[in-house]
Design an enzyme around this catalytic site. Sequence first.
Site, short mmCIF file in Angstrom:
data_model
loop_
_atom_site.label_atom_id
_atom_site.label_comp_id
_atom_site.label_asym_id
_atom_site.label_seq_id
_atom_site.Cartn_x
_atom_site.Cartn_y
_atom_site.Cartn_z
N GLU A 124 -5.97 5.28 5.22
CA GLU A 124 -4.80 5.90 4.60
C GLU A 124 -4.03 4.80 3.89
O GLU A 124 -2.96 4.38 4.31
CB GLU A 124 -3.92 6.55 5.68
N GLU A 175 -4.61 -1.34 13.31
CA GLU A 175 -3.30 -1.35 12.64
C GLU A 175 -2.70 -2.76 12.69
O GLU A 175 -2.67 -3.38 13.75
CB GLU A 175 -2.36 -0.35 13.33
N GLU A 179 -1.43 -0.02 -3.55
CA GLU A 179 -1.16 -0.58 -2.23
C GLU A 179 -2.36 -1.36 -1.71
O GLU A 179 -2.51 -1.61 -0.51
CB GLU A 179 -0.73 0.52 -1.26
#
Length: 632
Positions: A430, A387, A439
Amino acid sequence: MISPFDTTFFKKMAASRHHVSCGLDLHCVPDISNCLSFASNSGYQFITAPIVHPRFQREFILGKSKNRSGAFTRSDLLLTSQDWSSLIVGKLSTWLNLDSPITHIRKNSEQALQQELSYAAHLSLPAILVSLKSEDCINLARCIYSHILASESYQVWVEVPMQAAEDLSEVYINKPESAEAGTVAKQTDTWDWWNTFRGVCNTDKKFGLALELSADIPSEDIINRWMGEPIRCITVPTSLFLTNKKGYPVLSRAHQQVFEGVFKLGVQVLIKGVNRHESIRYYQQYMDHLWMSRPNDDTLAQFARGYEDYLQVPLQPLMDNLESCTYEIFEKDPVKYTEYQRAMYEAILDKVPSTEKDIGAGRGPLVRAALAAAKNAERDIKVFAVEKNPNAVVTLQNLQDEMWGSKVTVVSSDMRDWNPPEKADILVSELLGSFGDNELSPECLDGAQKFLKDDGISIPESYTSYLAPLQSPKLYSEVVQMKDREKPYITCFEMPYVVRLHNRTELASPQPLFSFHHPNRDEVINNTRYKNLTFHIENNYVLHGFAGYFDTVLYKNIKLSIVPESHSPGMFSWFPIFFPLKEPIQLKGGCQLQVHFWRCANRKNVWYEWCVTKPVIGPIHNPNGRSYTIGL
């Protein structure tokens, strides 16, 4: 009495499902105070009343009425200012003919109209109602629009019948080869009346539609076109009501189905015509019954309440760090992570033993789904949670300490920059947006597929964007309101918006646009795209832009979709995307609509460009990403 024109109150009332806002149309009002009391005691929230007595047709000489001396209408002292401004909709005189070819009739009507509009402003009426009789309304529209631009605060309700009666007056004496001899039934498209009026008024938000329910219900396509218009009120003639066995008024099933659609738009109801039953109250009670009998909203509608037609600039999670509340909203989706878990379960069964990498881990819902899938599959897995948002990493590290332990390794890094200690069998991400790739999932996963073994599995494995032409005066007006004084006006029309589509009409079914597959094994990876789509347009419409959707194959036959025809039931993680046009385009039934779409990129940004080339050629929107880009 609370004003039904207080939109905040009405939205709350609509959400609570208590009552419909119902008004009573009055043709002649000898005593407005008594009439208002009568309507209120009968359950009505407002009345419509002529601004001037219907029979008082004035004539003007040098700007002054020559008919009689004294006041041309009732005094403002008959009601309080609060009542005038909240409970009365003023009706313009029906004899006005501002589009007459006879000069003195036109000029006289213009002066009478000015008199009535000025008095409506003096009374601070919340709205005025003007009834259209034909498509010849251009001068009428211009005069009212000019008056409204002079900072008048009231709304304008434009009353149009949903469907006009057949016109049997046209007779072919010298008939063309394609026509049969005799009288020909000519169906009038009353939507063209409204479209002409609102076009002259520049689709101004102060102009709304008072749609009069017709005895004959038009086709589903025509009804859907009306549902895309800014309907403020639906007018119901008392002549449409049937009488049930108990003597109460009811509507046919076909008319009830129309109300199922218009009630979703939060419209008000206006009862019009002579009383044909024991009490005028019965009509209002029946409307209340229909209102409270509406089907319950589904999960998506409940989640989206308050966001209908609200334009939002798309998120850019690659360039910006999302806030905690944003993660929290989407983690509540009851469908998305269930399907992700199913996909991971199937993939884990196919890849044993496995090492799994979860990229774009957010606050951990995919990690939890991966661990649950492994438990169900009775397999041991090792998870790397990658992340880039340092704030979300704090949450992941706490979860690692408190729940996951050594099963999960938290990595604080951009997925494109991290060098993994080992390659994985399964790569779960995701990263999808409302348009699939908006995105930058393609760029991210292309950079992250170095994590994956040569025979590894990517979840998702593919996704496709879809495009559909859209008519929505509401969305067009909202884009106009997005003007930023620090940017050129055109910027607002050269960027996409995420929006819960509500008050709109799709002009044709969505068509697939761009597709991406992962892992991408192309020798030279290039994520730019270009495609043109052609749509067949069945009826007259106005094109305001394009709706964008996507669907994705997570693994094998496990899919997620926001395409209307295949929408995953109950899923609310993504609203559609809207690509506006700078200038609305008039479309005629039977024409071909062609749109060209590009996905462009350089080393720093990705952006979309679009233009229409049929039935007319329009300009490129967002050339070279001058108004909107997505940062890499």
